[in-house]
Design a protein around this motif. Structure first.
Motif, PDB file in Angstrom:
ATOM      1  N   THR A  42      11.056 -27.057  -0.333  1.00 15.15           N
ATOM      2  CA  THR A  42      11.416 -27.254   1.071  1.00 15.15           C
ATOM      3  C   THR A  42      10.327 -27.965   1.863  1.00 15.15           C
ATOM      4  N   GLY A  43       9.138 -28.123   1.298  1.00 18.06           N
ATOM      5  CA  GLY A  43       8.060 -28.815   1.995  1.00 18.06           C
ATOM      6  C   GLY A  43       7.285 -27.935   2.949  1.00 18.06           C
ATOM      7  N   LYS A  44       7.552 -26.648   2.961  1.00 22.21           N
ATOM      8  CA  LYS A  44       6.819 -25.734   3.833  1.00 22.21           C
ATOM      9  C   LYS A  44       5.560 -25.249   3.124  1.00 22.21           C
ATOM     10  N   PRO A  45       4.494 -25.009   3.872  1.00 26.88           N
ATOM     11  CA  PRO A  45       3.279 -24.505   3.227  1.00 26.88           C
ATOM     12  C   PRO A  45       3.476 -23.054   2.763  1.00 26.88           C
ATOM     13  N   VAL A  46       2.904 -22.754   1.623  1.00 23.18           N
ATOM     14  CA  VAL A  46       2.999 -21.400   1.082  1.00 23.18           C
ATOM     15  C   VAL A  46       1.799 -20.621   1.591  1.00 23.18           C
ATOM     16  N   THR A  47       2.059 -19.588   2.378  1.00 23.66           N
ATOM     17  CA  THR A  47       0.970 -18.779   2.923  1.00 23.66           C
ATOM     18  C   THR A  47       0.630 -17.663   1.949  1.00 23.66           C
ATOM     19  N   PRO A  48      -0.608 -17.210   1.933  1.00 26.22           N
ATOM     20  CA  PRO A  48      -0.972 -16.090   1.073  1.00 26.22           C
ATOM     21  C   PRO A  48      -0.201 -14.826   1.464  1.00 26.22           C
ATOM     22  N   TRP A  49      -0.177 -13.842   0.566  1.00 28.29           N
ATOM     23  CA  TRP A  49       0.599 -12.622   0.799  1.00 28.29           C
ATOM     24  C   TRP A  49       0.167 -11.915   2.073  1.00 28.29           C
ATOM     25  N   MET A  50      -1.117 -11.740   2.276  1.00 27.69           N
ATOM     26  CA  MET A  50      -1.588 -10.988   3.437  1.00 27.69           C
ATOM     27  C   MET A  50      -1.311 -11.735   4.737  1.00 27.69           C
ATOM     28  N   ALA A  51      -1.375 -13.043   4.711  1.00 24.53           N
ATOM     29  CA  ALA A  51      -1.109 -13.803   5.924  1.00 24.53           C
ATOM     30  C   ALA A  51       0.356 -13.668   6.340  1.00 24.53           C
ATOM     31  N   SER A  52       1.240 -13.553   5.365  1.00 20.92           N
ATOM     32  CA  SER A  52       2.650 -13.410   5.709  1.00 20.92           C
ATOM     33  C   SER A  52       3.002 -11.977   6.098  1.00 20.92           C
ATOM     34  N   MET A  53       2.081 -11.040   5.838  1.00 20.33           N
ATOM     35  CA  MET A  53       2.343  -9.637   6.156  1.00 20.33           C
ATOM     36  C   MET A  53       1.580  -9.168   7.385  1.00 20.33           C
ATOM     37  N   GLY A  54       1.128 -10.068   8.212  1.00 16.45           N
ATOM     38  CA  GLY A  54       0.510  -9.646   9.455  1.00 16.45           C
ATOM     39  C   GLY A  54      -0.891 -10.160   9.686  1.00 16.45           C
ATOM     40  N   GLY A  55      -1.353 -11.110   8.960  1.00 17.90           N
ATOM     41  CA  GLY A  55      -2.641 -11.706   9.245  1.00 17.90           C
ATOM     42  C   GLY A  55      -3.754 -11.154   8.388  1.00 17.90           C
ATOM     43  N   ARG A  56      -4.966 -11.473   8.798  1.00 18.99           N
ATOM     44  CA  ARG A  56      -6.143 -11.066   8.032  1.00 18.99           C
ATOM     45  C   ARG A  56      -6.426  -9.590   8.211  1.00 18.99           C
ATOM     46  N   PHE A  57      -7.051  -9.027   7.226  1.00 13.36           N
ATOM     47  CA  PHE A  57      -7.441  -7.627   7.275  1.00 13.36           C
ATOM     48  C   PHE A  57      -8.743  -7.510   8.040  1.00 13.36           C
ATOM     49  N   ASN A  58      -8.759  -6.675   9.054  1.00 13.49           N
ATOM     50  CA  ASN A  58      -9.946  -6.472   9.863  1.00 13.49           C
ATOM     51  C   ASN A  58     -10.306  -4.992   9.831  1.00 13.49           C
ATOM     52  N   PRO A  59     -11.338  -4.602   9.090  1.00  9.29           N
ATOM     53  CA  PRO A  59     -11.667  -3.177   9.007  1.00  9.29           C
ATOM     54  C   PRO A  59     -12.157  -2.613  10.334  1.00  9.29           C
ATOM     55  N   ARG A  60     -12.678  -3.453  11.217  1.00  5.68           N
ATOM     56  CA  ARG A  60     -13.187  -2.970  12.492  1.00  5.68           C
ATOM     57  C   ARG A  60     -12.062  -2.450  13.381  1.00  5.68           C
ATOM     58  N   SER A  61     -10.852  -2.996  13.217  1.00  4.01           N
ATOM     59  CA  SER A  61      -9.753  -2.569  14.082  1.00  4.01           C
ATOM     60  C   SER A  61      -9.410  -1.100  13.880  1.00  4.01           C
ATOM     61  N   GLY A  62      -9.503  -0.599  12.668  1.00  4.05           N
ATOM     62  CA  GLY A  62      -9.231   0.816  12.428  1.00  4.05           C
ATOM     63  C   GLY A  62     -10.261   1.705  13.096  1.00  4.05           C
ATOM     64  N   PHE A  63     -11.543   1.325  13.001  1.00  4.19           N
ATOM     65  CA  PHE A  63     -12.587   2.112  13.652  1.00  4.19           C
ATOM     66  C   PHE A  63     -12.442   2.063  15.167  1.00  4.19           C
ATOM     67  N   ASP A  64     -12.136   0.883  15.700  1.00  7.83           N
ATOM     68  CA  ASP A  64     -11.978   0.752  17.149  1.00  7.83           C
ATOM     69  C   ASP A  64     -10.820   1.591  17.666  1.00  7.83           C
ATOM     70  N   ARG A  65      -9.739   1.637  16.923  1.00  6.14           N
ATOM     71  CA  ARG A  65      -8.576   2.409  17.362  1.00  6.14           C
ATOM     72  C   ARG A  65      -8.919   3.886  17.494  1.00  6.14           C
ATOM     73  N   PHE A  66      -9.622   4.443  16.506  1.00  5.10           N
ATOM     74  CA  PHE A  66      -9.942   5.858  16.563  1.00  5.10           C
ATOM     75  C   PHE A  66     -11.076   6.151  17.542  1.00  5.10           C
ATOM     76  N   ARG A  67     -12.014   5.218  17.707  1.00  6.46           N
ATOM     77  CA  ARG A  67     -13.083   5.425  18.678  1.00  6.46           C
ATOM     78  C   ARG A  67     -12.516   5.402  20.101  1.00  6.46           C
ATOM     79  N   ASN A  68     -11.578   4.501  20.366  1.00  5.22           N
ATOM     80  CA  ASN A  68     -10.968   4.443  21.691  1.00  5.22           C
ATOM     81  C   ASN A  68     -10.073   5.638  21.956  1.00  5.22           C
ATOM     82  N   ALA A  69      -9.475   6.200  20.909  1.00  5.86           N
ATOM     83  CA  ALA A  69      -8.626   7.374  21.096  1.00  5.86           C
ATOM     84  C   ALA A  69      -9.448   8.591  21.466  1.00  5.86           C
ATOM     85  N   ALA A  70     -10.709   8.635  21.055  1.00 10.69           N
ATOM     86  CA  ALA A  70     -11.556   9.789  21.357  1.00 10.69           C
ATOM     87  C   ALA A  70     -12.054   9.765  22.797  1.00 10.69           C
TER      88      ALA A  70
END
Length: 115
Positions: A42-70
Motif C-alpha cells: 500500500t506504500g504506507k510506512p511500517v511503524t514498529p510495534w510499540m509505536a503503533s501501540m501508543g508511542g515510546r516507552f517512558n519509565p519516568r511517566s509511571g514514577f511521575d503518576r504515583f508521585r503526583n498521586a501522593a
C-alpha cells in the motif's frame, strides 16, 4: 525402571513445550511479515510495534503518576468559596464538629504536678 519412565515423560513434556514456543514464534513472524508486506504493497510506512501501540516507552511517566498521586490536591476556587461561606479555614476546610462538652464516654482527669 520407574526412574527411566519419569525421565522419558519429562523429556516429552520439554519437547512439547519447545514445539509450542516454536509455533508461537513462527506465528508472530508470520503476522509481522504480513504486516510488513501490506505496508509495502500500500506504500504506507511500517511503524514498529510499540509505536503503533501508543508511542515510546517512558519509565519516568509511571514514577511521575504515583508521585503526583501522593501529593494532596490543591483546593479549587469552589472549595475556598464554600469554606469561607461556612466560616472554616481556607487552608484546611475540614472542621471538627462539636465541642469537648459533647463527649460523654470518658471522664477528664486532673493533672497533678510531679513531685
Amino acid at each position: 525402571m520407574m526412574n527411566f519412565v519419569i525421565r522419558v515423560i519429562l523429556l516429552l513434556l520439554g519437547l512439547v513445550f519447545a514445539a509450542s514456543l516454536a509455533v508461537a514464534v513462527m506465528l508472530l513472524a508470520a503476522v509481522w511479515g504480513v504486516r510488513y508486506a501490506w505496508g509495502r504493497l500500500t506504500g504506507k510506512p511500517v511503524t514498529p510495534w510499540m509505536a503503533s501501540m501508543g508511542g515510546r516507552f517512558n519509565p519516568r511517566s509511571g514514577f511521575d503518576r504515583f508521585r503526583n498521586a501522593a501529593q494532596p490536591a490543591e483546593p479549587t476556587a469552589a472549595d475556598v468559596a464554600n469554606a469561607r461561606a461556612r466560616g472554616e479555614s481556607v487552608e484546611r476546610p475540614v472542621r471538627i464538629r462539636g465541642s469537648a462538652s459533647d463527649v460523654t464516654d470518658v471522664s477528664p482527669k486532673s493533672v497533678s504536678p510531679r513531685g
